[in-house]
Scaffold this motif. Structure first.
Motif: not given
Length: 427
Positions: A407-416, A370-387
């Motif tokens: 912030a991280c350049q890699d989304p997997a690293t950010a989530l981990a 949704k917009g710049n926000r990717w929510t991990v389905v079924g979990t309380p985790a979310q990734l947001r993309l910065g400008q």
């Protein structure tokens, strides 16, 4: 010549300086000409162990009173075993013709005379003297040692004398000129006489030759090394006094503002000294709302926090979330917390490619965008993309999305990084 003049002449060609106290924890030369004196010593001496011994003796205050005469300096130096040695260091005097050229040159440039009277040795004076064929400062091999310990090179005693004289030169460059053969009184009298003759003679228009002015830009002394960065921000002065504050002045906000100013000064110094300090601010001036968030870091008291919440156009809970984001990344993190924007075109293509390549296919989480926000389905985790293209981890806490890491350049690293921190509520 009167008896008084004879006494002045004697004092002018020989000066004796009382023994200086130990120099523990400080350098021997703070001025550039004092450092040039020591360089002449250290470049000449063949035995570095003797130089180290000389520094130890000088630091310990083992050098007695120093006598300075044209061409020679002398002192009695006491060894660690309490034996004493007479140490002399010789420096060639300037002859009469060299002194005439030096004095004529100094008179032509009034700033040289003014600097000497202020007990300074300007680089321009040394450079101009060198251009006239006169070397004021000693060079390689110019400091000739003599000691009754019978050393054939600089020994610890003559080295200690040289280190001590560097401290004297810092205080008074006329010490060097006396070693070169001219005492302070005679030198100033001669300069006065030549200046009077020059004033009486037809003068050229004021100004500096353009070539000389351009050339002088390359002869400035080197800058001192930058100071070390303190390990943390300093403590502001206390406002607790017996005097009550003036009407309308609340000490609590002033204390907090002083503390935050010290932290900001430390951050700016770290950046100026090129340390790897965390950058909390982007370039540019902060808005009032952003600055209120910055000032709320490190838990101000309730009264101050209420004022900052009003200034940031947020309630207390909103200010707490904003402060948490600020601590993770300054203005950029604050923007990701509060701004939702549509990801389209090339930016969306890059974001999808990053998400596709971040995990193996069997490990990739299910994401709802949704917009710049990717929510991990079924979990309380979310990734947001910065400008700026970086990914920020978020966690839902008590029904609200909260910043959960840097912030991280890699989304997997950010989530981990968020999962490693733990503490998330169940979905």
């Amino acid at each position: 010549m009167s008896h008084e003049d004879m006494e002045h002449d004697h004092r002018d060609v020989e000066r004796t300086f009382a023994a200086l106290p130990p120099a523990h924890g400080r350098g021997f030369a703070g001025t550039w000409w004092g450092q040039a004196w020591l360089k002449a010593l250290e470049d000449t001496a063949l035995d570095t162990q003797q130089l180290k011994a000389g520094r130890r003796l000088a630091r310990a205050g083992a050098v007695g009173a120093v006598s300075v005469r044209p061409g020679r300096i002398t002192a009695v130096v006491q060894d660690s075993d309490r034996t004493t040695h007479r140490a002399d260091v010789l420096l060639e005097e300037l002859d009469g013709e060299q002194w005439d050229r030096f004095l004529d040159m100094a008179v032509e440039r009034a700033r040289h005379v003014a600097a000497l009277l202020d007990r300074e040795m300007p680089p321009h004076l040394v450079e101009d003297a060198a251009a006239a064929g006169i070397e004021l400062l000693p060079g390689l091999g110019d400091l000739e040692p003599e000691c009754d310990c019978d050393a054939w090179d600089h020994c610890g005693h003559t080295a200690a004398l040289c280190y001590q004289v560097a401290r004297l030169l810092d205080q008074d460059p006329f010490v060097l000129l006396l070693m070169r053969g001219r005492g302070e009184r005679a030198l100033l009298d001669d300069l006065q006489t030549r200046s009077t003759r020059r004033i009486e003679a037809p003068s050229e228009p004021d100004g500096v030759d353009a070539v000389e002015a351009y050339r002088s830009g390359d002869i400035l002394p080197p800058l001192p090394p930058p100071p070390e960065l303190p390990p943390e921000a300093g403590t502001p002065p206390s406002l607790d006094t017996d005097t009550p504050p003036p009407a309308g002045v609340d000490p609590a906000p002033l204390r907090h503002l002083a503390a935050r100013t010290a932290v900001e000064a430390h951050r700016l110094l770290a950046r100026a000294l090129r340390f790897d300090a965390e950058e909390l601010l982007t370039e540019g001036e902060l808005t009032v709302e952003q600055d209120a968030v910055r000032l709320s870091v490190r838990g101000p008291g309730k009264a101050v926090a209420d004022r900052l919440a009003d200034g940031s156009a947020r309630d207390r809970e909103g200010l707490a979330r904003a402060t948490r984001a600020w601590c993770l990344g300054g203005v950029a993190a604050l923007s990701v917390l509060e701004e939702e924007w549509a990801v389209t075109g090339e930016t969306l293509a890059r974001a999808r490619a990053a998400l596709e390549s971040a995990w193996d296919e069997d490990e990739r989480p299910s994401l709802r965008a949704k917009g710049n926000r990717w929510t991990v389905v079924g979990t309380p985790a979310q990734l947001r993309l910065g400008q700026d293209g970086r990914w920020w981890p978020y966690r839902k806490e008590r029904g609200r999305w909260m910043p959960a890491g840097a912030a991280c350049q890699d989304p997997a690293t950010a989530l981990a990084s968020m999962e490693a921190a733990g503490g998330a509520e169940p979905a």
